[in-house]
Write a protein that holds these residues in place. Structure first.
Motif, PDB file in Angstrom:
ATOM      1  N   PRO A 143       3.675 -60.351  24.248  1.00  0.00           N
ATOM      2  CA  PRO A 143       4.794 -61.255  24.193  1.00  0.00           C
ATOM      3  C   PRO A 143       4.535 -62.576  23.875  1.00  0.00           C
ATOM      4  N   SER A 144       3.431 -62.961  24.525  1.00  0.00           N
ATOM      5  CA  SER A 144       3.182 -64.321  24.280  1.00  0.00           C
ATOM      6  C   SER A 144       2.727 -64.887  23.029  1.00  0.00           C
ATOM      7  N   SER A 145       2.147 -64.006  22.024  1.00  0.00           N
ATOM      8  CA  SER A 145       1.403 -64.486  20.897  1.00  0.00           C
ATOM      9  C   SER A 145       1.504 -63.408  19.702  1.00  0.00           C
ATOM     10  N   PRO A 146       2.247 -63.831  18.858  1.00  0.00           N
ATOM     11  CA  PRO A 146       2.461 -62.499  17.711  1.00  0.00           C
ATOM     12  C   PRO A 146       1.211 -62.059  16.919  1.00  0.00           C
ATOM     13  N   GLY A 147       1.177 -61.100  16.608  1.00  0.00           N
ATOM     14  CA  GLY A 147      -0.082 -60.464  16.062  1.00  0.00           C
ATOM     15  C   GLY A 147       0.071 -60.557  14.536  1.00  0.00           C
ATOM     16  N   GLU A 148      -0.361 -59.714  13.718  1.00  0.00           N
ATOM     17  CA  GLU A 148      -0.422 -59.670  12.237  1.00  0.00           C
ATOM     18  C   GLU A 148       0.891 -59.043  11.651  1.00  0.00           C
ATOM     19  N   ILE A 149       1.413 -59.968  11.061  1.00  0.00           N
ATOM     20  CA  ILE A 149       3.061 -59.800  10.619  1.00  0.00           C
ATOM     21  C   ILE A 149       3.009 -59.536   9.141  1.00  0.00           C
ATOM     22  N   ALA A 150       3.809 -58.445   8.655  1.00  0.00           N
ATOM     23  CA  ALA A 150       3.758 -58.162   7.233  1.00  0.00           C
ATOM     24  C   ALA A 150       5.127 -58.145   6.786  1.00  0.00           C
ATOM     25  N   PRO A 151       5.584 -58.590   5.793  1.00  0.00           N
ATOM     26  CA  PRO A 151       7.004 -58.375   5.469  1.00  0.00           C
ATOM     27  C   PRO A 151       7.104 -56.841   4.950  1.00  0.00           C
ATOM     28  N   ILE A 152       8.391 -56.248   5.202  1.00  0.00           N
ATOM     29  CA  ILE A 152       8.865 -54.958   4.618  1.00  0.00           C
ATOM     30  C   ILE A 152       9.738 -54.930   3.750  1.00  0.00           C
ATOM     31  N   MET A 153       9.823 -53.966   2.774  1.00  0.00           N
ATOM     32  CA  MET A 153      10.832 -53.934   1.631  1.00  0.00           C
ATOM     33  C   MET A 153      11.286 -52.327   1.489  1.00  0.00           C
ATOM     34  N   VAL A 154      12.611 -52.276   1.194  1.00  0.00           N
ATOM     35  CA  VAL A 154      12.854 -50.903   0.802  1.00  0.00           C
ATOM     36  C   VAL A 154      12.074 -50.544  -0.524  1.00  0.00           C
ATOM     37  N   ALA A 155      12.139 -48.951  -0.898  1.00  0.00           N
ATOM     38  CA  ALA A 155      11.239 -48.491  -1.708  1.00  0.00           C
ATOM     39  C   ALA A 155      12.615 -48.631  -3.037  1.00  0.00           C
ATOM     40  N   SER A 156      12.099 -48.393  -4.243  1.00  0.00           N
ATOM     41  CA  SER A 156      13.044 -47.909  -5.282  1.00  0.00           C
ATOM     42  C   SER A 156      13.033 -46.424  -5.279  1.00  0.00           C
ATOM     43  N   PRO A 157      14.391 -45.859  -4.989  1.00  0.00           N
ATOM     44  CA  PRO A 157      14.457 -44.414  -4.842  1.00  0.00           C
ATOM     45  C   PRO A 157      14.307 -43.742  -6.379  1.00  0.00           C
ATOM     46  N   ASP A 158      13.637 -42.735  -6.229  1.00  0.00           N
ATOM     47  CA  ASP A 158      13.611 -41.551  -7.382  1.00  0.00           C
ATOM     48  C   ASP A 158      14.610 -40.510  -7.128  1.00  0.00           C
ATOM     49  N   ASN A 159      15.666 -40.561  -7.707  1.00  0.00           N
ATOM     50  CA  ASN A 159      16.959 -39.832  -7.401  1.00  0.00           C
ATOM     51  C   ASN A 159      16.603 -38.363  -7.648  1.00  0.00           C
ATOM     52  N   SER A 160      15.394 -37.895  -8.217  1.00  0.00           N
ATOM     53  CA  SER A 160      15.004 -36.516  -8.699  1.00  0.00           C
ATOM     54  C   SER A 160      14.013 -36.177  -7.317  1.00  0.00           C
ATOM     55  N   ALA A 161      13.823 -37.108  -6.510  1.00  0.00           N
ATOM     56  CA  ALA A 161      12.862 -36.579  -5.557  1.00  0.00           C
ATOM     57  C   ALA A 161      13.149 -37.596  -4.332  1.00  0.00           C
ATOM     58  N   LEU A 162      14.200 -37.581  -3.507  1.00  0.00           N
ATOM     59  CA  LEU A 162      14.382 -38.413  -2.615  1.00  0.00           C
ATOM     60  C   LEU A 162      13.952 -37.866  -1.506  1.00  0.00           C
ATOM     61  N   ARG A 163      13.623 -39.008  -0.611  1.00  0.00           N
ATOM     62  CA  ARG A 163      12.821 -38.874   0.594  1.00  0.00           C
ATOM     63  C   ARG A 163      14.071 -39.292   1.978  1.00  0.00           C
ATOM     64  N   VAL A 164      14.341 -38.053   2.623  1.00  0.00           N
ATOM     65  CA  VAL A 164      15.510 -38.162   3.422  1.00  0.00           C
ATOM     66  C   VAL A 164      14.987 -38.054   4.896  1.00  0.00           C
ATOM     67  N   VAL A 165      15.639 -38.787   5.759  1.00  0.00           N
ATOM     68  CA  VAL A 165      15.259 -38.868   7.126  1.00  0.00           C
ATOM     69  C   VAL A 165      16.518 -38.555   7.914  1.00  0.00           C
ATOM     70  N   ALA A 166      16.497 -37.623   9.012  1.00  0.00           N
ATOM     71  CA  ALA A 166      17.748 -37.209   9.546  1.00  0.00           C
ATOM     72  C   ALA A 166      17.202 -37.223  11.191  1.00  0.00           C
ATOM     73  N   SER A 167      18.373 -37.125  12.012  1.00  0.00           N
ATOM     74  CA  SER A 167      18.138 -37.293  13.269  1.00  0.00           C
ATOM     75  C   SER A 167      17.432 -35.965  13.760  1.00  0.00           C
ATOM     76  N   LYS A 168      16.614 -36.129  14.689  1.00  0.00           N
ATOM     77  CA  LYS A 168      15.716 -35.151  15.449  1.00  0.00           C
ATOM     78  C   LYS A 168      16.708 -34.350  16.591  1.00  0.00           C
ATOM     79  N   SER A 169      17.435 -35.202  17.279  1.00  0.00           N
ATOM     80  CA  SER A 169      18.360 -34.369  18.620  1.00  0.00           C
ATOM     81  C   SER A 169      19.735 -34.286  17.973  1.00  0.00           C
ATOM     82  N   HIS A 170      20.126 -34.719  16.991  1.00  0.00           N
ATOM     83  CA  HIS A 170      21.734 -34.839  16.924  1.00  0.00           C
ATOM     84  C   HIS A 170      22.118 -33.972  15.247  1.00  0.00           C
ATOM     85  N   ARG A 171      20.956 -33.632  14.589  1.00  0.00           N
ATOM     86  CA  ARG A 171      21.256 -32.950  13.285  1.00  0.00           C
ATOM     87  C   ARG A 171      22.250 -31.803  13.362  1.00  0.00           C
ATOM     88  N   ASP A 172      23.021 -31.711  12.392  1.00  0.00           N
ATOM     89  CA  ASP A 172      24.018 -30.534  12.691  1.00  0.00           C
ATOM     90  C   ASP A 172      24.187 -29.771  11.191  1.00  0.00           C
TER      91      ASP A 172
END
Length: 263
Positions: A143-172
């Motif tokens: 909490p008192s001293s930041p560690g290694e910090i790396a910028p993050i960025m979204v990917a460029s989606p391939d619409n023929s091979a999408l990577r999807v994430v969904a809820s673990k406890s509330h998926r229907d």
């Protein structure tokens, strides 16, 4: 709002809350109670909430703090406010599955513009810098001293091979039917606001949520995703998801990387 101070305070509060949560998580057992809305609550939710509220109140006196565990705050309104879910994914916490997070966000003019998501059991910390760029911090999370910090960025989606994430406890079935409209390469189940962060880091392209959520569930992850170049839109008309709504309840929504061809 001074974003530099906000970054420091939110980061520290999330890490300190995460430490307290893990102390309870690693205990032999803990009590689980049911709230009036039939959702579960534990000592970890309450301890983290008290710690975060104290930190934010001291740093930003007079600022509205909306938090899941303080029902009185759910009827208060302001144009700009802090919003907190001290333990998002309580069901994951109770089942000891690790996919739970600490969520803190700053909402300005209807949008979450800064936020922190900390997954203490996973050792993953995501937040927006004062500049608005989202990062992931690794290494010893002090909490008192930041560690290694790396910028993050979204990917460029391939619409023929999408990577999807969904809820673990509330998926229907409705969620599965919607996902079936796409050409899916991988479908991963994850808990809490980690789903937003997986899109933000480019580990997933699309996260649809066809179920009940509250603004404290989503604001921090939304801010992290936005700071990584992603977007969160309403499911019905694809307009931006706005915050500060009466009762703080969300409509169905889609979180995604730009370029995902929504259907």
């Amino acid at each position: 709002m001074d974003y530099s101070i906000l970054e420091q305070v939110m980061r520290r509060a999330a890490l300190e809350a995460g430490t307290r949560i893990m102390e309870i998580y690693n205990a032999k057992d803990f009590e689980v109670r049911v709230k009036s809305d039939q959702s579960p609550v534990t000592a970890a939710d309450e301890a983290a909430d008290a710690l975060i509220r104290a930190s934010l109140s001291e740093a930003f006196p007079g600022t509205l703090i909306v938090t899941e565990e303080e029902s009185e705050s759910h009827v208060e309104r302001a144009e700009n406010f802090l919003i907190v879910d001290p333990l998002d994914g309580t069901k994951e916490f109770i089942r000891r599955r690790g996919d739970f997070t600490v969520n803190i966000a700053w909402v300005e003019g209807g949008l979450p513009v800064r936020g922190v998501v900390y997954a203490p059991a996973r050792g993953r910390l995501f937040y927006t810098r004062a500049s608005g760029q989202s990062v992931e911090e690794s290494g010893p999370l002090d909490p008192s001293s930041p560690g290694e910090i790396a910028p993050i960025m979204v990917a460029s989606p391939d619409n023929s091979a999408l990577r999807v994430v969904a809820s673990k406890s509330h998926r229907d079935a409705a969620t599965d039917d919607y996902i079936a409209r796409y050409d899916v390469k991988t479908l991963v189940s994850a808990g809490s606001s980690l789903k937003f962060c997986l899109v933000a880091t480019g580990e997933a392209d699309l996260y649809p949520r066809l179920g009940r959520t509250m603004e404290w569930d989503t604001a921090a992850g939304h801010a992290v995703l936005a700071g990584a170049g992603g977007q969160v839109i309403r499911f019905d008309d694809h307009s931006p998801l706005i915050y500060g709504k009466p009762g703080y309840a969300n409509p169905f929504f889609i979180a995604c990387a730009p370029g995902a061809a929504l259907r």
